[in-house]
Design a protein around this motif. Structure first.
Motif, PDB file in Angstrom:
ATOM      1  N   LYS A   1       0.252  21.690 -48.270  1.00  0.00           N
ATOM      2  CA  LYS A   1      -1.055  21.895 -47.814  1.00  0.00           C
ATOM      3  C   LYS A   1      -0.738  22.898 -46.622  1.00  0.00           C
ATOM      4  N   ASN A   2       0.275  22.791 -45.906  1.00  0.00           N
ATOM      5  CA  ASN A   2       0.474  23.829 -44.571  1.00  0.00           C
ATOM      6  C   ASN A   2       1.263  25.100 -45.263  1.00  0.00           C
ATOM      7  N   ALA A   3       1.760  25.039 -46.593  1.00  0.00           N
ATOM      8  CA  ALA A   3       2.544  26.169 -46.822  1.00  0.00           C
ATOM      9  C   ALA A   3       1.502  27.338 -46.815  1.00  0.00           C
ATOM     10  N   PHE A   4       0.206  27.306 -46.918  1.00  0.00           N
ATOM     11  CA  PHE A   4      -0.761  28.398 -47.033  1.00  0.00           C
ATOM     12  C   PHE A   4      -0.800  29.144 -45.675  1.00  0.00           C
ATOM     13  N   LEU A   5      -0.447  28.249 -44.624  1.00  0.00           N
ATOM     14  CA  LEU A   5      -0.299  29.108 -43.199  1.00  0.00           C
ATOM     15  C   LEU A   5       0.632  30.118 -43.164  1.00  0.00           C
ATOM     16  N   TYR A   6       1.595  30.307 -43.704  1.00  0.00           N
ATOM     17  CA  TYR A   6       2.625  31.224 -43.916  1.00  0.00           C
ATOM     18  C   TYR A   6       1.923  32.681 -44.174  1.00  0.00           C
ATOM     19  N   PHE A   7       0.766  32.620 -44.812  1.00  0.00           N
ATOM     20  CA  PHE A   7       0.046  33.772 -45.226  1.00  0.00           C
ATOM     21  C   PHE A   7      -1.214  34.386 -44.422  1.00  0.00           C
ATOM     22  N   ILE A   8      -1.341  33.900 -43.293  1.00  0.00           N
ATOM     23  CA  ILE A   8      -2.638  34.088 -42.418  1.00  0.00           C
ATOM     24  C   ILE A   8      -1.939  34.826 -41.295  1.00  0.00           C
ATOM     25  N   TYR A   9      -0.798  35.197 -41.153  1.00  0.00           N
ATOM     26  CA  TYR A   9      -0.358  36.084 -40.079  1.00  0.00           C
ATOM     27  C   TYR A   9      -0.082  37.375 -40.263  1.00  0.00           C
ATOM     28  N   GLU A  10      -0.063  38.459 -39.155  1.00  0.00           N
ATOM     29  CA  GLU A  10       0.219  39.556 -39.394  1.00  0.00           C
ATOM     30  C   GLU A  10       0.970  40.027 -38.118  1.00  0.00           C
ATOM     31  N   PRO A  11       1.776  41.099 -38.027  1.00  0.00           N
ATOM     32  CA  PRO A  11       2.686  41.440 -36.782  1.00  0.00           C
ATOM     33  C   PRO A  11       1.854  41.833 -35.724  1.00  0.00           C
ATOM     34  N   ARG A  12       2.056  41.388 -34.561  1.00  0.00           N
ATOM     35  CA  ARG A  12       1.380  41.918 -33.489  1.00  0.00           C
ATOM     36  C   ARG A  12       1.780  43.411 -32.973  1.00  0.00           C
ATOM     37  N   TYR A  13       3.362  43.506 -33.216  1.00  0.00           N
ATOM     38  CA  TYR A  13       3.789  44.832 -32.993  1.00  0.00           C
ATOM     39  C   TYR A  13       4.989  45.010 -34.152  1.00  0.00           C
ATOM     40  N   THR A  14       5.248  46.361 -34.282  1.00  0.00           N
ATOM     41  CA  THR A  14       6.197  46.893 -35.285  1.00  0.00           C
ATOM     42  C   THR A  14       7.263  47.827 -34.475  1.00  0.00           C
ATOM     43  N   ILE A  15       8.237  47.377 -34.136  1.00  0.00           N
ATOM     44  CA  ILE A  15       9.306  48.167 -33.299  1.00  0.00           C
ATOM     45  C   ILE A  15      10.492  48.406 -34.277  1.00  0.00           C
ATOM     46  N   ASN A  16      10.719  49.972 -34.658  1.00  0.00           N
ATOM     47  CA  ASN A  16      11.886  50.321 -35.322  1.00  0.00           C
ATOM     48  C   ASN A  16      11.753  49.607 -36.726  1.00  0.00           C
ATOM     49  N   GLN A  17      10.628  49.649 -37.398  1.00  0.00           N
ATOM     50  CA  GLN A  17      10.240  48.861 -38.547  1.00  0.00           C
ATOM     51  C   GLN A  17      10.504  47.509 -38.747  1.00  0.00           C
ATOM     52  N   VAL A  18      10.659  46.811 -37.669  1.00  0.00           N
ATOM     53  CA  VAL A  18      10.644  45.327 -37.678  1.00  0.00           C
ATOM     54  C   VAL A  18       9.425  44.597 -37.131  1.00  0.00           C
ATOM     55  N   PRO A  19       8.872  43.897 -37.850  1.00  0.00           N
ATOM     56  CA  PRO A  19       7.612  43.317 -37.504  1.00  0.00           C
ATOM     57  C   PRO A  19       7.731  42.195 -36.429  1.00  0.00           C
ATOM     58  N   TRP A  20       7.207  42.041 -35.102  1.00  0.00           N
ATOM     59  CA  TRP A  20       7.483  40.982 -34.468  1.00  0.00           C
ATOM     60  C   TRP A  20       6.077  40.272 -34.018  1.00  0.00           C
ATOM     61  N   PHE A  21       6.475  38.936 -33.644  1.00  0.00           N
ATOM     62  CA  PHE A  21       5.142  37.894 -33.379  1.00  0.00           C
ATOM     63  C   PHE A  21       4.240  37.849 -34.466  1.00  0.00           C
ATOM     64  N   CYS A  22       3.284  36.970 -34.077  1.00  0.00           N
ATOM     65  CA  CYS A  22       2.282  36.628 -35.062  1.00  0.00           C
ATOM     66  C   CYS A  22       1.021  36.323 -34.518  1.00  0.00           C
ATOM     67  N   ASN A  23       0.134  37.312 -35.183  1.00  0.00           N
ATOM     68  CA  ASN A  23      -1.100  37.327 -34.863  1.00  0.00           C
ATOM     69  C   ASN A  23      -2.193  36.795 -36.263  1.00  0.00           C
ATOM     70  N   VAL A  24      -3.165  35.893 -36.280  1.00  0.00           N
ATOM     71  CA  VAL A  24      -3.956  35.427 -37.034  1.00  0.00           C
ATOM     72  C   VAL A  24      -4.543  36.754 -37.546  1.00  0.00           C
ATOM     73  N   LYS A  25      -4.852  36.974 -39.124  1.00  0.00           N
ATOM     74  CA  LYS A  25      -5.402  38.091 -39.754  1.00  0.00           C
ATOM     75  C   LYS A  25      -6.823  38.086 -39.435  1.00  0.00           C
ATOM     76  N   ALA A  26      -7.681  38.989 -39.150  1.00  0.00           N
ATOM     77  CA  ALA A  26      -8.930  39.295 -39.065  1.00  0.00           C
ATOM     78  C   ALA A  26      -9.844  38.291 -40.379  1.00  0.00           C
ATOM     79  N   PHE A  27      -9.381  38.553 -41.269  1.00  0.00           N
ATOM     80  CA  PHE A  27      -9.846  38.035 -42.700  1.00  0.00           C
ATOM     81  C   PHE A  27      -9.945  36.513 -42.733  1.00  0.00           C
ATOM     82  N   PHE A  28      -8.972  35.942 -42.013  1.00  0.00           N
ATOM     83  CA  PHE A  28      -9.028  34.469 -41.753  1.00  0.00           C
ATOM     84  C   PHE A  28     -10.239  33.934 -41.404  1.00  0.00           C
TER      85      PHE A  28
END
Length: 312
Positions: free
Chosen positions: A125-152
């Motif tokens: 049930k909760n495995a789907f939560l992995y796919f609802i996030y996007e990076p808040r920042y990208t520093i040196n091509q490394v994605p940092w932190f989690c923001n809930v995507k707008a389409f959620f």
């Protein structure tokens, strides 16, 4: 405080695993599994999420894929803890109210299967939560932190998933626990009334009834566990309803309202408190558990005294 809570849950696991508290095997299985999931909630939600996020904000745990995985693990542990409370409540309902089914259902083998099924289903049930996030920042091509995507919030499929998530945990556990407890209380009141009338006509009213005393202890344990769950999960349930009905977002930084942040954080705080309560419930309601805990605390001192005597 966190080390003390971890130690308390570890003590619960060790004490109940030894099987010296006078409880049946299936009850022991459920109580140990609940202690394990409570411990996982503390490790994932408090240590790896809250403490690491505050004191080590740019550690590898804050990289977006790890952050997403961490969120899925947190909600898996929380859901497992909630549904194991339901299965424990149902097991006690069967043991008290369904004497014919008790012999087949209230066994260690059934308890092990039920615990395994709960763990598997909550993980899926909760495995789907992995796919609802996007990076808040990208520093040196490394994605940092989690923001809930707008389409959620705008996607019908994800909105349906969020409602299902809300219904499965904690709405359905609320309803099931209240219903099972109500049926259990109704059965006990009727059974106790019948036993009192029989004993009044037989051996007298003032004699103690071992069966009623045993049932009373079981009910106290059941109601304190399920009652604390209902009270401490209520605000988490209200938060999900508020987000969907008021059409606001979950807390994810500067784009969230203060009311959402306050409600969500208090809900999480009470959830974490729920994972800390059970060891104190066991200590308050189970005399043999208190004795085992007391013996465990005395054990190092006894060994130290023996060591001193050997040196002399």
């Amino acid at each position: 405080m966190t080390p003390g809570i971890i130690s308390a849950n570890l003590a619960v696991i060790v004490i109940f695993s030894r099987g010296r508290c006078g409880l049946s095997g299936c009850i022991t299985y459920y109580l140990v599994s609940m202690a394990v999931t409570d411990l996982l909630v503390i490790i994932t939600a408090v240590i790896l999420n809250r403490i690491a996020g505050i004191y080590f904000p740019f550690s590898f745990l804050s990289i977006t894929p790890i952050c997403s995985l961490r969120s899925a693990l947190i909600f898996t542990a929380i859901d497992s803890s909630a549904w194991l409370t339901v299965t424990f409540t149902f097991d006690r309902f069967v043991a008290i109210c369904c004497q014919k089914l008790k012999l087949k259902y209230c066994t260690e083998k059934t308890a092990a299967w039920v615990i395994g099924i709960v763990a598997a289903l909550t993980s899926i049930k909760n495995a789907f939560l992995y796919f609802i996030y996007e990076p808040r920042y990208t520093i040196n091509q490394v994605p940092w932190f989690c923001n809930v995507k707008a389409f959620f919030y705008i996607s019908a499929a994800w909105a349906a998933y969020d409602w299902i998530r809300c219904i499965v945990t904690p709405f359905l556990p609320f309803i099931l626990i209240l219903l099972l407890n109500a049926l259990t209380v109704r059965y006990i009141l009727a059974a106790n009334g019948a036993r009192k009338r029989l004993r009044a006509h037989g051996n007298g009213e003032n004699q103690t009834d071992p069966e009623m005393e045993k049932r009373k202890r079981s009910i106290i344990l059941l109601f304190t566990i399920s009652g604390s769950f209902i009270l401490l999960y209520l605000l988490f349930f209200i938060t999900i309803l508020y987000v969907r009905i008021a059409k606001v977002t979950y807390f994810s930084g500067s784009n969230s309202s203060e009311s959402t942040f306050t409600l969500e954080e208090k809900g999480f705080m009470l959830q974490f408190l729920s994972s800390c309560m059970n060891p104190f419930i066991y200590a308050g309601t189970q005399k043999k558990f208190r004795n085992e805990l007391r013996n465990g605390l005395k054990y190092p001192f006894r060994q130290f005294i023996k060591f001193l005597r050997i040196l002399k």
